[in-house]
Motif scaffolding. Structure first.
Motif, PDB file in Angstrom:
ATOM      1  N   SER A  22      -7.915  -7.816  -3.086  1.00 59.14           N
ATOM      2  CA  SER A  22      -6.752  -7.636  -3.941  1.00 59.14           C
ATOM      3  C   SER A  22      -6.583  -8.927  -4.729  1.00 59.14           C
ATOM      4  CB  SER A  22      -5.506  -7.414  -3.087  1.00 59.14           C
ATOM      5  OG  SER A  22      -5.662  -6.279  -2.298  1.00 59.14           O
ATOM      6  N   GLY A  23      -5.536  -8.991  -5.507  1.00 60.58           N
ATOM      7  CA  GLY A  23      -5.212 -10.240  -6.182  1.00 60.58           C
ATOM      8  C   GLY A  23      -5.254 -10.174  -7.691  1.00 60.58           C
ATOM      9  N   ALA A  24      -5.784  -9.070  -8.260  1.00 61.64           N
ATOM     10  CA  ALA A  24      -5.894  -9.013  -9.721  1.00 61.64           C
ATOM     11  C   ALA A  24      -4.510  -9.081 -10.374  1.00 61.64           C
ATOM     12  CB  ALA A  24      -6.623  -7.747 -10.139  1.00 61.64           C
ATOM     13  N   VAL A  25      -3.598  -8.235  -9.904  1.00 62.73           N
ATOM     14  CA  VAL A  25      -2.269  -8.209 -10.522  1.00 62.73           C
ATOM     15  C   VAL A  25      -1.571  -9.558 -10.288  1.00 62.73           C
ATOM     16  CG1 VAL A  25      -0.004  -7.088 -10.506  1.00 62.73           C
ATOM     17  CG2 VAL A  25      -2.079  -5.698 -10.311  1.00 62.73           C
ATOM     18  N   GLY A  26      -1.653 -10.053  -9.064  1.00 63.84           N
ATOM     19  CA  GLY A  26      -1.005 -11.333  -8.726  1.00 63.84           C
ATOM     20  C   GLY A  26      -1.540 -12.488  -9.568  1.00 63.84           C
ATOM     21  N   LEU A  27      -2.861 -12.564  -9.726  1.00 64.70           N
ATOM     22  CA  LEU A  27      -3.437 -13.670 -10.514  1.00 64.70           C
ATOM     23  C   LEU A  27      -3.088 -13.524 -11.994  1.00 64.70           C
ATOM     24  CD1 LEU A  27      -6.997 -14.340  -9.049  1.00 64.70           C
ATOM     25  CD2 LEU A  27      -4.836 -15.459  -8.553  1.00 64.70           C
ATOM     26  N   ASN A  29     -12.488  -3.756  -5.849  1.00 65.01           N
ATOM     27  CA  ASN A  29     -11.044  -3.654  -6.059  1.00 65.01           C
ATOM     28  C   ASN A  29     -10.789  -2.315  -6.733  1.00 65.01           C
ATOM     29  OD1 ASN A  29      -8.300  -4.226  -6.184  1.00 65.01           O
ATOM     30  ND2 ASN A  29      -8.484  -5.943  -7.612  1.00 65.01           N
ATOM     31  N   GLU A  30      -9.534  -1.902  -6.713  1.00 68.99           N
ATOM     32  CA  GLU A  30      -9.202  -0.714  -7.485  1.00 68.99           C
ATOM     33  C   GLU A  30      -9.269  -1.075  -8.968  1.00 68.99           C
ATOM     34  OE1 GLU A  30      -5.683   1.363  -6.334  1.00 68.99           O
ATOM     35  OE2 GLU A  30      -6.085   2.903  -7.836  1.00 68.99           O
ATOM     36  N   ASN A  31      -9.718  -0.146  -9.790  1.00 75.53           N
ATOM     37  CA  ASN A  31      -9.758  -0.387 -11.230  1.00 75.53           C
ATOM     38  C   ASN A  31      -8.343  -0.169 -11.786  1.00 75.53           C
ATOM     39  OD1 ASN A  31     -10.460  -0.788 -13.838  1.00 75.53           O
ATOM     40  ND2 ASN A  31     -12.089   0.732 -13.897  1.00 75.53           N
ATOM     41  N   ASP A  32      -7.480  -1.127 -11.475  1.00 76.58           N
ATOM     42  CA  ASP A  32      -6.047  -0.974 -11.777  1.00 76.58           C
ATOM     43  C   ASP A  32      -5.771  -0.765 -13.260  1.00 76.58           C
ATOM     44  OD1 ASP A  32      -4.936  -1.502  -9.107  1.00 76.58           O
ATOM     45  OD2 ASP A  32      -5.727  -3.516  -9.386  1.00 76.58           O
ATOM     46  N   THR A  33      -6.584  -1.369 -14.106  1.00 77.49           N
ATOM     47  CA  THR A  33      -6.310  -1.310 -15.544  1.00 77.49           C
ATOM     48  C   THR A  33      -6.394   0.100 -16.100  1.00 77.49           C
ATOM     49  OG1 THR A  33      -7.057  -3.556 -15.736  1.00 77.49           O
ATOM     50  CG2 THR A  33      -7.026  -2.300 -17.774  1.00 77.49           C
ATOM     51  N   ASP A  83      -3.084   1.680  -2.814  1.00 81.33           N
ATOM     52  CA  ASP A  83      -3.119   0.351  -2.209  1.00 81.33           C
ATOM     53  C   ASP A  83      -4.528   0.076  -1.719  1.00 81.33           C
ATOM     54  OD1 ASP A  83      -3.347   0.994   0.796  1.00 81.33           O
ATOM     55  OD2 ASP A  83      -1.842   2.349   0.030  1.00 81.33           O
ATOM     56  N   ASN A  84      -4.832  -1.193  -1.569  1.00 79.62           N
ATOM     57  CA  ASN A  84      -6.197  -1.546  -1.177  1.00 79.62           C
ATOM     58  C   ASN A  84      -6.473  -1.354   0.317  1.00 79.62           C
ATOM     59  OD1 ASN A  84      -6.972  -2.088  -3.740  1.00 79.62           O
ATOM     60  ND2 ASN A  84      -7.322  -4.279  -3.457  1.00 79.62           N
ATOM     61  N   ASP A  85      -5.418  -1.144   1.109  1.00 74.20           N
ATOM     62  CA  ASP A  85      -5.658  -0.835   2.529  1.00 74.20           C
ATOM     63  C   ASP A  85      -6.379   0.514   2.604  1.00 74.20           C
ATOM     64  OD1 ASP A  85      -4.309  -3.156   3.357  1.00 74.20           O
ATOM     65  OD2 ASP A  85      -2.387  -2.127   3.148  1.00 74.20           O
ATOM     66  N   THR A  86      -5.830   1.496   1.883  1.00 69.08           N
ATOM     67  CA  THR A  86      -6.459   2.822   1.837  1.00 69.08           C
ATOM     68  C   THR A  86      -7.858   2.719   1.248  1.00 69.08           C
ATOM     69  OG1 THR A  86      -4.267   3.705   1.437  1.00 69.08           O
ATOM     70  CG2 THR A  86      -6.103   5.183   0.983  1.00 69.08           C
TER      71      THR A  86
HETATM   72  N1  GLU Z   1      -5.437  -3.711  -6.634  1.00 70.17           N
HETATM   73  C1  GLU Z   1      -4.288  -4.567  -6.547  1.00 70.17           C
HETATM   74  C2  GLU Z   1      -4.613  -5.963  -7.106  1.00 70.17           C
HETATM   75  O1  GLU Z   1      -5.747  -6.339  -7.198  1.00 70.17           O
HETATM   76  C3  GLU Z   1      -3.822  -4.773  -5.135  1.00 70.17           C
HETATM   77  C4  GLU Z   1      -3.426  -3.557  -4.382  1.00 70.17           C
HETATM   78  C5  GLU Z   1      -3.184  -3.884  -2.897  1.00 70.17           C
HETATM   79  O2  GLU Z   1      -3.190  -5.044  -2.517  1.00 70.17           O
HETATM   80  O3  GLU Z   1      -2.970  -2.970  -2.120  1.00 70.17           O
HETATM   81  O4  GLU Z   1      -3.701  -6.671  -7.432  1.00 70.17           O
END
Ligand code: GLU
Length: 366
Positions: A52-57, A136-140, A150-153
């Motif tokens: 995870s971390g894409a949105v946070g960064l 990671n999920e392709n959130d974009t 969520d990334n747990d799933t």
């Molecule tokens: N895909 C999201 C991200 O990179 C995180 C989702 C998650 O942590 O469950 O920010």
């Protein structure tokens, strides 16, 4: 006695492990985790990272203090943060001579059987090449209907997909805490019962997504795939070495002794059913204990709309999801067939050879 090195593991890292404050990278911790992964590799373990971390960064780079509520802004943050995330991982693995490989997935990629098998194949090739896939999920591009959420799933699905022996979920949570009882971390969970599920709560963090609820449901999915799951704090030093040597400071979920076969796992957990078929009391043990097909005589009702070949939930009379399967009939046909015997059905569906509503080969009890 020292445990043998696991063959293949998936390691999921939450945003809170990789950053300190909002969107500030914790480079020392990331370097320590990379060194630990390298040590695992040296011991012969194949490692896949879900990061995870894409949105946070992205938020950190833009100087945002709060996660935007608008979806397109979150997606923009992810686009900004994802490349920073990959740079960070590559830098962390550079001193060890390891190459990372970015894999971005949406739920759609794992729902369609052909694409699911394609992703599996590519991951195998990346491992063959000696790289470390960082997923990671392709959130974009993920809109609500194609999101894992969520990334747990996502990490549990990846663990099931690649037949990992262990899934390690590292976050800021030290493990599953028995809030109602001892107030301590539960060291081992043999079976995920409703009591265990009741111990979990959601998340309150600005950058995290899932919380303990999504971790437990991820553990449920992965353990059914025969994968042992650790939930532990990513802030603990030498966490991976400690987990794999049995000195786990977190919670371990024991894998199911009788894991579901891969096709049934895909059916059970990788789908979003488009409707529900309700069954009567008599049909419950027929599916659950006898493993037989669902016949129209056991059906009491339908909700939602679906075509023949779509995946549906099968609900008990109390409304609990009992099973999931491929309906051989449309929703309108199931409605017309409900409660009827096979003899009564024949004139309704002339020329149709099979009259099971959901055939047992396409049905999985949850
Ligand atoms: N895909 C999201 C991200 O990179 C995180 C989702 C998650 O942590 O469950 O920010």
């Amino acid at each position: 006695m020292k445990n043998p090195a696991p063959r293949r593991v998936v390691i999921k890292l939450g945003t809170g492990v990789l950053t300190s404050g909002i969107g500030q990278l914790d480079t020392a911790r990331i370097a320590a985790i990379a060194a630990e992964i390298e040590a695992l590799r040296r011991a012969g373990t194949e490692v896949i990272v879900v990061s995870s971390g894409a949105v946070g960064l992205g938020m950190g780079r833009l100087g945002l203090k709060k996660k935007p509520s608008e979806l397109s802004r979150k997606q923009a943050c992810a686009a900004i943060g994802q490349s920073l995330l990959m740079q960070t991982w590559q830098r962390a693995f550079d001193p060890h001579g390891l190459t990372v490989a970015q894999v971005l997935l949406t739920h759609e990629d794992l729902r369609a059987r052909g694409r699911y098998l394609g992703v599996k194949d590519t991951l195998e090739k990346l491992i063959d090449y000696g790289t470390i896939p960082v997923i990671n999920e392709n959130d974009t591009v993920s809109a609500a209907e194609i999101k894992f959420g969520d990334n747990d799933t996502l990490s549990a699905m990846v663990a099931s997909l690649v037949d990992a022996q262990h899934l390690v979920i590292l976050s800021t949570a030290p493990g599953l805490i028995d809030m109602k009882g001892t107030g301590q971390i539960v060291p081992v969970v043999e079976k995920i019962t409703p009591e265990i599920e009741a111990m979990a709560g959601g998340t309150t963090s600005e950058t995290a997504t899932g919380g303990m609820i999504s971790k437990i449901s991820a553990a449920k999915l992965a353990t059914k795939a025969g994968c042992g799951v650790f939930i532990a704090s990513g802030a603990e030093p030498e966490i991976l070495a400690r987990l794999f040597s049995g000195r786990s400071p977190g919670t371990f979920f024991v894998p199911s002794g009788l894991p579901m076969e891969s096709k049934k796992r895909w059916l059970a957990y990788f789908q979003r059913p488009s409707g529900n078929i309700l069954i009567n009391d008599r049909a419950v043990p027929v599916l659950r204990e006898q493993g037989r097909s669902l016949l129209a005589i056991g059906v009491t009702g339908v909700s939602g709309g679906f075509a023949a070949g779509d995946i549906v939930n099968i609900l008990s009379p109390e409304g609990r999801i009992l099973a999931r399967g491929v309906s051989a009939f449309t929703d309108a046909e199931v409605r017309a067939a409900a409660g009827k015997s096979s003899e009564e059905l024949k004139p309704l569906f002339p020329g149709r050879k099979r009259l099971e509503v959901v055939h047992r080969d396409n049905l999985v009890v949850l």
